[in-house]
Design a protein around this motif. Structure first.
Motif, PDB file in Angstrom:
ATOM      1  N   VAL A  11       0.896  -1.362  -0.130  1.00  0.00           N
ATOM      2  CA  VAL A  11      -0.025  -0.085   0.117  1.00  0.00           C
ATOM      3  C   VAL A  11       0.855   1.229  -0.031  1.00  0.00           C
ATOM      4  O   VAL A  11       1.398   1.534   0.877  1.00  0.00           O
ATOM      5  CB  VAL A  11      -0.871  -0.088   1.053  1.00  0.00           C
ATOM      6  N   THR A  12       1.109   2.161  -1.259  1.00  0.00           N
ATOM      7  CA  THR A  12       1.859   3.220  -1.247  1.00  0.00           C
ATOM      8  C   THR A  12       1.228   4.455  -1.016  1.00  0.00           C
ATOM      9  O   THR A  12      -0.248   4.199  -0.882  1.00  0.00           O
ATOM     10  CB  THR A  12       2.447   3.072  -2.828  1.00  0.00           C
ATOM     11  N   ASP A  13       2.036   5.389  -0.987  1.00  0.00           N
ATOM     12  CA  ASP A  13       1.136   6.585  -0.889  1.00  0.00           C
ATOM     13  C   ASP A  13       0.269   7.113  -2.141  1.00  0.00           C
ATOM     14  O   ASP A  13      -0.913   7.772  -1.857  1.00  0.00           O
ATOM     15  CB  ASP A  13       2.244   7.837  -0.590  1.00  0.00           C
ATOM     16  N   PHE A  14       0.808   6.338  -3.242  1.00  0.00           N
ATOM     17  CA  PHE A  14      -0.108   6.793  -4.362  1.00  0.00           C
ATOM     18  C   PHE A  14      -1.487   6.105  -4.247  1.00  0.00           C
ATOM     19  O   PHE A  14      -2.546   6.586  -4.736  1.00  0.00           O
ATOM     20  CB  PHE A  14       0.692   6.462  -5.735  1.00  0.00           C
ATOM     21  N   VAL A  15      -1.316   4.535  -3.885  1.00  0.00           N
ATOM     22  CA  VAL A  15      -2.508   3.882  -3.477  1.00  0.00           C
ATOM     23  C   VAL A  15      -3.591   4.549  -2.516  1.00  0.00           C
ATOM     24  O   VAL A  15      -4.748   4.788  -2.805  1.00  0.00           O
ATOM     25  CB  VAL A  15      -2.425   2.728  -3.146  1.00  0.00           C
ATOM     26  N   LYS A  16      -2.947   4.950  -1.579  1.00  0.00           N
ATOM     27  CA  LYS A  16      -3.691   5.707  -0.456  1.00  0.00           C
ATOM     28  C   LYS A  16      -4.438   6.911  -0.942  1.00  0.00           C
ATOM     29  O   LYS A  16      -5.705   7.106  -0.736  1.00  0.00           O
ATOM     30  CB  LYS A  16      -2.829   6.325   0.539  1.00  0.00           C
ATOM     31  N   SER A  17      -3.871   7.683  -1.764  1.00  0.00           N
ATOM     32  CA  SER A  17      -4.184   9.112  -2.417  1.00  0.00           C
ATOM     33  C   SER A  17      -5.332   8.732  -3.447  1.00  0.00           C
ATOM     34  O   SER A  17      -6.433   9.270  -3.273  1.00  0.00           O
ATOM     35  CB  SER A  17      -3.063   9.882  -2.998  1.00  0.00           C
ATOM     36  N   ALA A  18      -5.282   7.687  -4.432  1.00  0.00           N
ATOM     37  CA  ALA A  18      -5.895   7.584  -5.183  1.00  0.00           C
ATOM     38  C   ALA A  18      -7.199   6.860  -4.764  1.00  0.00           C
ATOM     39  O   ALA A  18      -8.642   7.017  -5.271  1.00  0.00           O
ATOM     40  CB  ALA A  18      -5.483   6.520  -6.443  1.00  0.00           C
ATOM     41  N   TYR A  19      -6.977   6.259  -3.703  1.00  0.00           N
ATOM     42  CA  TYR A  19      -8.286   5.298  -3.124  1.00  0.00           C
ATOM     43  C   TYR A  19      -9.217   6.313  -2.392  1.00  0.00           C
ATOM     44  O   TYR A  19     -10.406   6.253  -2.325  1.00  0.00           O
ATOM     45  CB  TYR A  19      -7.652   4.217  -2.000  1.00  0.00           C
ATOM     46  N   PHE A  20      -8.407   7.313  -1.695  1.00  0.00           N
ATOM     47  CA  PHE A  20      -9.182   8.523  -1.200  1.00  0.00           C
ATOM     48  C   PHE A  20     -10.216   9.084  -2.039  1.00  0.00           C
ATOM     49  O   PHE A  20     -11.112   9.440  -1.906  1.00  0.00           O
ATOM     50  CB  PHE A  20      -8.578   9.189  -0.094  1.00  0.00           C
ATOM     51  N   SER A  21      -9.534   9.463  -3.305  1.00  0.00           N
ATOM     52  CA  SER A  21     -10.072  10.300  -4.284  1.00  0.00           C
ATOM     53  C   SER A  21     -11.063   9.580  -4.926  1.00  0.00           C
ATOM     54  O   SER A  21     -12.248  10.119  -5.080  1.00  0.00           O
ATOM     55  CB  SER A  21      -8.952  10.616  -5.370  1.00  0.00           C
ATOM     56  N   TYR A  22     -11.261   8.161  -5.140  1.00  0.00           N
ATOM     57  CA  TYR A  22     -12.200   7.614  -5.682  1.00  0.00           C
ATOM     58  C   TYR A  22     -13.295   7.184  -4.830  1.00  0.00           C
ATOM     59  O   TYR A  22     -14.448   7.380  -5.089  1.00  0.00           O
ATOM     60  CB  TYR A  22     -11.406   6.321  -6.334  1.00  0.00           C
TER      61      TYR A  22
END
Length: 110
Positions: free
Chosen positions: A31-42
């Protein structure tokens, strides 16, 4: 109940945090920072990294790739509308997701 706690039949970190599906080793991603950010955005939900034993700490390659494509505009939506919701189980008999999933015979080809 006995003094020693019974453990799950399956390791939680073989399941994807996002979709909840079993993931073979070569398709597991951290779970990377990108995944966390994209998950939150979606989904408008935060990925919880409490390192609890009932919360998987990996995502599958497909969920990671679908989030990347959604962020870049190549995909209009994910393949499901609601992500997996993780909660602490009360027992391993009928309330534990990891114990209820039968992985016998599951491998890369099946």
């Amino acid at each position: 109940m006995s003094s020693s706690r019974r453990s799950c039949h399956n390791e939680p970190n073989v399941f994807c945090y996002i979709c909840g599906e079993y993931t073979v080793k070569k398709y597991r991603k951290p779970v990377t920072d990108f995944v966390k950010s994209a998950y939150f955005s979606y989904f408008k939900l935060k990925i919880v990294n409490d390192y609890k034993p009932w919360i998987p700490q990996i995502v599958c390659k497909m969920c990671c790739e679908h989030l990347r494509q959604w962020v870049s505009g190549q995909r209009s939506r994910m393949r499901f509308g609601v992500p997996m919701q993780w909660k602490e189980q009360k027992n391993h008999f009928d309330d534990c997701y990891f114990c209820c999933v039968n992985l016998r015979g599951v491998n890369v080809k099946k």
